[in-house]
Design a protein around this motif. Structure first.
Motif, PDB file in Angstrom:
ATOM      1  N   PRO A 110       0.833  -1.207   0.000  1.00  0.00           N
ATOM      2  CA  PRO A 110       0.000   0.000   0.000  1.00  0.00           C
ATOM      3  C   PRO A 110       0.866   1.254   0.000  1.00  0.00           C
ATOM      4  O   PRO A 110       1.855   1.340   0.731  1.00  0.00           O
ATOM      5  CB  PRO A 110      -0.813  -0.141   1.285  1.00  0.00           C
ATOM      6  CG  PRO A 110      -0.911  -1.617   1.503  1.00  0.00           C
ATOM      7  CD  PRO A 110       0.419  -2.156   1.051  1.00  0.00           C
ATOM      8  N   PHE A 133     -10.215   0.240  -6.168  1.00  0.00           N
ATOM      9  CA  PHE A 133      -9.309  -0.084  -5.057  1.00  0.00           C
ATOM     10  C   PHE A 133      -7.888   0.388  -5.339  1.00  0.00           C
ATOM     11  O   PHE A 133      -7.150   0.750  -4.421  1.00  0.00           O
ATOM     12  CB  PHE A 133      -9.332  -1.590  -4.774  1.00  0.00           C
ATOM     13  CG  PHE A 133      -8.575  -2.430  -5.770  1.00  0.00           C
ATOM     14  CD1 PHE A 133      -7.248  -2.769  -5.551  1.00  0.00           C
ATOM     15  CD2 PHE A 133      -9.196  -2.889  -6.930  1.00  0.00           C
ATOM     16  CE1 PHE A 133      -6.548  -3.545  -6.472  1.00  0.00           C
ATOM     17  CE2 PHE A 133      -8.513  -3.658  -7.847  1.00  0.00           C
ATOM     18  CZ  PHE A 133      -7.189  -3.990  -7.624  1.00  0.00           C
ATOM     19  N   LYS A 136      -7.360   3.838  -4.270  1.00  0.00           N
ATOM     20  CA  LYS A 136      -7.458   3.994  -2.819  1.00  0.00           C
ATOM     21  C   LYS A 136      -6.222   3.455  -2.101  1.00  0.00           C
ATOM     22  O   LYS A 136      -5.844   3.957  -1.038  1.00  0.00           O
ATOM     23  CB  LYS A 136      -8.710   3.271  -2.311  1.00  0.00           C
ATOM     24  CG  LYS A 136     -10.018   3.815  -2.899  1.00  0.00           C
ATOM     25  CD  LYS A 136     -11.207   3.014  -2.385  1.00  0.00           C
ATOM     26  CE  LYS A 136     -12.504   3.433  -3.093  1.00  0.00           C
ATOM     27  NZ  LYS A 136     -12.857   4.830  -2.841  1.00  0.00           N
ATOM     28  N   LEU A 137      -5.598   2.422  -2.669  1.00  0.00           N
ATOM     29  CA  LEU A 137      -4.469   1.768  -1.994  1.00  0.00           C
ATOM     30  C   LEU A 137      -3.104   2.267  -2.440  1.00  0.00           C
ATOM     31  O   LEU A 137      -2.124   2.153  -1.698  1.00  0.00           O
ATOM     32  CB  LEU A 137      -4.537   0.254  -2.224  1.00  0.00           C
ATOM     33  CG  LEU A 137      -5.705  -0.498  -1.577  1.00  0.00           C
ATOM     34  CD1 LEU A 137      -5.618  -1.977  -1.924  1.00  0.00           C
ATOM     35  CD2 LEU A 137      -5.706  -0.304  -0.076  1.00  0.00           C
ATOM     36  N   TYR A 138      -3.017   2.801  -3.655  1.00  0.00           N
ATOM     37  CA  TYR A 138      -1.714   3.126  -4.211  1.00  0.00           C
ATOM     38  C   TYR A 138      -1.656   4.584  -4.669  1.00  0.00           C
ATOM     39  O   TYR A 138      -2.682   5.226  -4.901  1.00  0.00           O
ATOM     40  CB  TYR A 138      -1.409   2.203  -5.399  1.00  0.00           C
ATOM     41  CG  TYR A 138      -1.551   0.736  -5.053  1.00  0.00           C
ATOM     42  CD1 TYR A 138      -0.637   0.108  -4.210  1.00  0.00           C
ATOM     43  CD2 TYR A 138      -2.614  -0.020  -5.542  1.00  0.00           C
ATOM     44  CE1 TYR A 138      -0.770  -1.231  -3.883  1.00  0.00           C
ATOM     45  CE2 TYR A 138      -2.760  -1.362  -5.220  1.00  0.00           C
ATOM     46  CZ  TYR A 138      -1.840  -1.968  -4.377  1.00  0.00           C
ATOM     47  OH  TYR A 138      -1.977  -3.288  -4.041  1.00  0.00           O
TER      48      TYR A 138
END
Length: 415
Positions: A110, A133, A136-138
């Protein structure tokens, strides 16, 4: 195609299923990500394997009774290796997006950096969109195509990669009509110390047939969908070398999903077998030839084609110059009313909302499966152009609708 057992239990669902078959038979599917699978693939996907849990991998399951699940999955893996020339293949992802997730989970932490093509320029949600996603994560930066030419600007991509220093560069796209220079992007990735993920979701079948350059053996990871140009069971696939095999398998299961959908993997195995036959190469060649014909027909009728043509299965039309007051959504709606099903799509340099953009995207895989040749495809291009020109003329729409029905009867589906 009947649904007698469903009708006995649930007439409402049976009516919807029968209605969908009729809809497909009586319309022309031109959404670039759609195709028609064979009856054999349909049977495999509706098989008793839907009852079987098979967490794990062939020969190493967490449940008993997996001997036939193992057999089917091994067949799918071996056939995929033959088709694409990959060292290691994972056929368990439920979709192309989950295939991408498997790669990200295996190789990134992340907060790591992704460099990918912007959605409005032909990228995909799973490449780093804020609503996905990945966004949101990277940490994500996105490159672009040249708004004037419609081609990827590889020099600009390289310069951006040097400044951003990504951990992974994503190539492969959902609305880019030109061949991709995989080696060029791999060189950039190597220079900046990044992995290279090539997402061939749309062109999986074209690559398998050798009518589009392959990133397998070039990119560190190759992902794809198995139900677009390849006509196998719905789902995703990951291909890589043995060095990354364990990390990828662990990221898919147990990292990203639990039990694989074994009935879908059976569909993949059957579809891969069909793609290994000599006639599949002829099919893939015709898909591209039909797309080129479609692009030429649009241009002859005054519609702007992004990049001036196509090397793949899809054509992206920019309506802004020829029809500045017509949105892609309005064109999509008018075309659906006459039985041509395609989608509104953003175009490079988009000035409208992604929900009602300035372009339309048309694909030829499903038409080609029905038997359309270049002459018939040109006729479809003329019909689409007529609707775009006179989308609010009831007489024109009625006339085009009749022509579409004639084509559907000439090239029947699931006889």
């Amino acid at each position: 195609m009947d649904y007698d057992h469903v009708r006995e239990v649930d007439p409402a669902v049976a009516d919807a299923l029968s209605g969908e078959v009729t809809r497909q038979q009586e319309t022309l599917a031109m959404i670039a990500s759609e195709n028609h699978v064979s009856r054999a693939v349909l049977e495999a996907q509706g098989s008793a394997l839907t009852n079987k849990y098979a967490e794990g991998y062939p020969g190493s399951r967490y449940y008993a009774g997996c001997e036939y699940a193992d057999e089917v999955e091994r067949l799918a893996i071996d056939r995929a290796k033959d088709l694409w020339g990959a060292e290691h293949v994972n056929v368990q992802p439920h979709s192309g997006t989950q295939a991408n997730m498997g790669v990200y989970l295996a190789m990134l932490d992340p907060g790591d950096k992704i460099l990918s093509l912007e959605l409005n320029h032909g990228g995909h949600l799973s490449h780093g969109h804020p609503a996905n996603f990945t966004g949101k994560l990277y940490e994500v930066e996105q490159y672009h195509v040249d708004a004037e030419t419609g081609y990827i600007d590889y020099d600009s991509l390289e310069e951006q990669a040097r400044e951003f220093e990504p951990d992974i560069i994503v190539s492969g796209y959902s609305a880019y009509p030109r061949a991709v220079e995989w080696e060029r992007i791999q060189d950039v990735a190597d220079d900046v110390g990044a992995y290279h993920l090539a997402d061939i979701a749309h062109i999986t079948g074209l690559v398998a047939a050798g009518v589009h350059p392959s990133p397998v053996g070039v990119a560190d990871f190759v992902t794809g969908s198995t139900h677009k140009t390849i006509r196998a069971g719905r789902g995703g696939i990951i291909m890589t070398d043995e060095e990354h095999a364990k990390a990828i398998d662990s990221a898919v299961f147990p990292g990203a999903q639990g039990g694989p959908l074994m009935h879908n993997i059976a569909g993949k195995a059957v579809g891969f077998h069909e793609a290994m036959q000599p006639e599949f190469e002829e099919y893939a060649e015709r898909v591209v030839d039909n797309a080129k014909t479609l692009a030429e027909t649009f241009e002859e009728n005054g519609l702007g084609v992004v990049s001036g043509g196509t090397d793949t299965h899809l054509v992206l039309v920019d309506l802004r110059e020829s029809h500045p007051d017509l949105t892609g959504g309005e064109a999509e709606e008018a075309l659906e009313s006459v039985g041509v099903v395609l989608n509104a799509n953003t175009v490079p340099g988009e000035t409208r909302s992604a929900f009602n953009p300035s372009g339309i995207r048309a694909g030829t895989p499903a038409l080609t499966t029905r038997g359309f040749d270049e002459e018939a495809t040109a006729e479809v291009g003329d019909l689409i152009s007529r609707v775009v020109d006179d989308h609010d003329d009831d007489a024109v729409l009625e006339d085009v609708s009749a022509s579409v029905q004639d084509l559907c009867e000439t090239f029947p589906l699931y006889e």
